[in-house]
Design a protein around this motif. Structure first.
Motif: not given
Length: 349
Positions: A153-169
């Motif tokens: 999870t990374i916060e940019e401009d007051g918003r949180e973005f979550t990244f995963r390598s593969v969905p539902n891995a």
């Protein structure tokens, strides 16, 4: 380590290409070697990463590992990915996809070196500056997070973005730290990750680095106790004399490569027979001979077991050299297969 004690054997394949091989021949021989190693009971088949080296055909583990996986059923696959060249999200996605296709079989070996000359490295990075140690640590931390179920999870401009390598891995590649130094040993220890020491690259300091890793190891979600494997170059012939002959093409290649000189596809045995080592390479040849294991089956197997015992490890990763005779098929590597078979016969898996 006594020959009767359990020693796990694995394979390291750098993708060497001979002068009589096309790239397709080389890759076919690698697939066959992986299948053969699996049949013999070898635990892992790891790939290395090199770029723009005329004697090495394999360049991207994330591309070639799934090909190996498609032709095997049990053996662990994966190997080296040089994080210095890539964004962590790209590595996480690529190796995560391989793991999703072959769940429970994929190892992600994380290396810090360039594996290429400076110009090639710059091209791989898209002209970006070389990563500093601080950036490498950040990227490594992010890479590990991307493979966890909760993602990064990374916060940019007051918003949180979550990244995963593969969905539902349902699983993730098993991370390893690759290295040949105290720095890599300490990094693996602090992160609680398994450590692979590249004895095939640099033998000096192996015992000290492994001891440091064990001394400073911190249990983690990945490992409760330290885990180490060591890779070594092994050349086996029917006799000691034949093994010495089979080692010569690799010695010519490695001497030129380490000297920063131009290299070509690896010579056939007969091509190397007629050549002498340049005086300027004598020191390198002697250095390689001190760390390589070269000999008849009994002698080589004993040397592998002795090295494992000396370093205190229970898994040895065998890098079998590619030397071949002109009469042997271009799409196979009979002498590499002989090396794996000779060891497995004497160190049962």
């Amino acid at each position: 380590m006594a020959m009767s004690e359990k020693l796990t054997l694995s394979v390291l394949d750098i993708g060497p290409i001979r002068s009589n091989q096309t790239a397709t021949d080389c890759f076919t021989s690698m697939i066959e070697l992986a299948k053969y190693g699996e049949a013999l009971g070898y635990n892992r088949y790891w790939l290395a990463e090199h770029h723009n080296v005329a004697a090495v055909a394999a360049s991207h583990t994330a591309t070639l590992a799934p090909v190996i996986g498609a032709h095997t059923k049990r053996i662990r696959i994966g190997g080296c990915v040089l994080l210095a060249h890539y964004p962590p999200l790209l590595v996480a996605e690529q190796m995560g996809l391989v793991e999703a296709c072959y769940p429970g079989r994929v190892d992600l070996g994380i290396g810090r070196s360039a594996g290429a000359d400076w110009a090639t490295s710059s091209l791989l990075r898209g002209g970006m500056d070389q990563k500093s140690d601080e950036v490498m640590i950040r990227d490594l931390t992010n890479l590990l997070a991307l493979n966890r179920p909760e993602g990064l999870t990374i916060e940019e401009d007051g918003r949180e973005f979550t990244f995963r390598s593969v969905p539902n891995a349902a699983s993730a590649p098993s991370p390893w730290i690759l290295g040949t130094s105290w720095y890599s040993a300490q990094l693996a220890a602090e992160l609680g990750l398994p450590y692979a020491f590249g004895y095939h690259i640099r033998a000096e300091g192996a015992k000290e680095a492994i001891a440091l890793y064990r001394e400073r190891f911190r249990p983690s979600a990945y490992l409760a106790e330290p885990r180490v494997l060591v890779s070594a170059i092994v050349v086996i012939g029917e006799t000691d004399a034949e093994a010495e002959r089979l080692a010569r093409p690799q010695l010519f290649f490695m001497s030129s490569f380490r000297s920063g000189e131009p290299v070509q596809s690896q010579m056939l045995v007969e091509e190397a027979d007629s050549m002498g080592f340049p005086t300027r390479h004598e020191g390198l040849v002697q250095m390689f001979r001190r760390s390589w294991i070269v000999g008849s089956p009994d002698r080589a197997a004993e040397a592998v077991a002795t090295l494992a015992a000396d370093l205190g490890v229970t898994e040895m990763m065998i890098n079998p050299v590619v030397a071949a005779y002109a009469s042997q098929p271009a799409d196979r590597a009979p002498n590499r297969e002989f090396t794996l078979a000779a060891l497995a016969e004497r160190i049962p898996q």
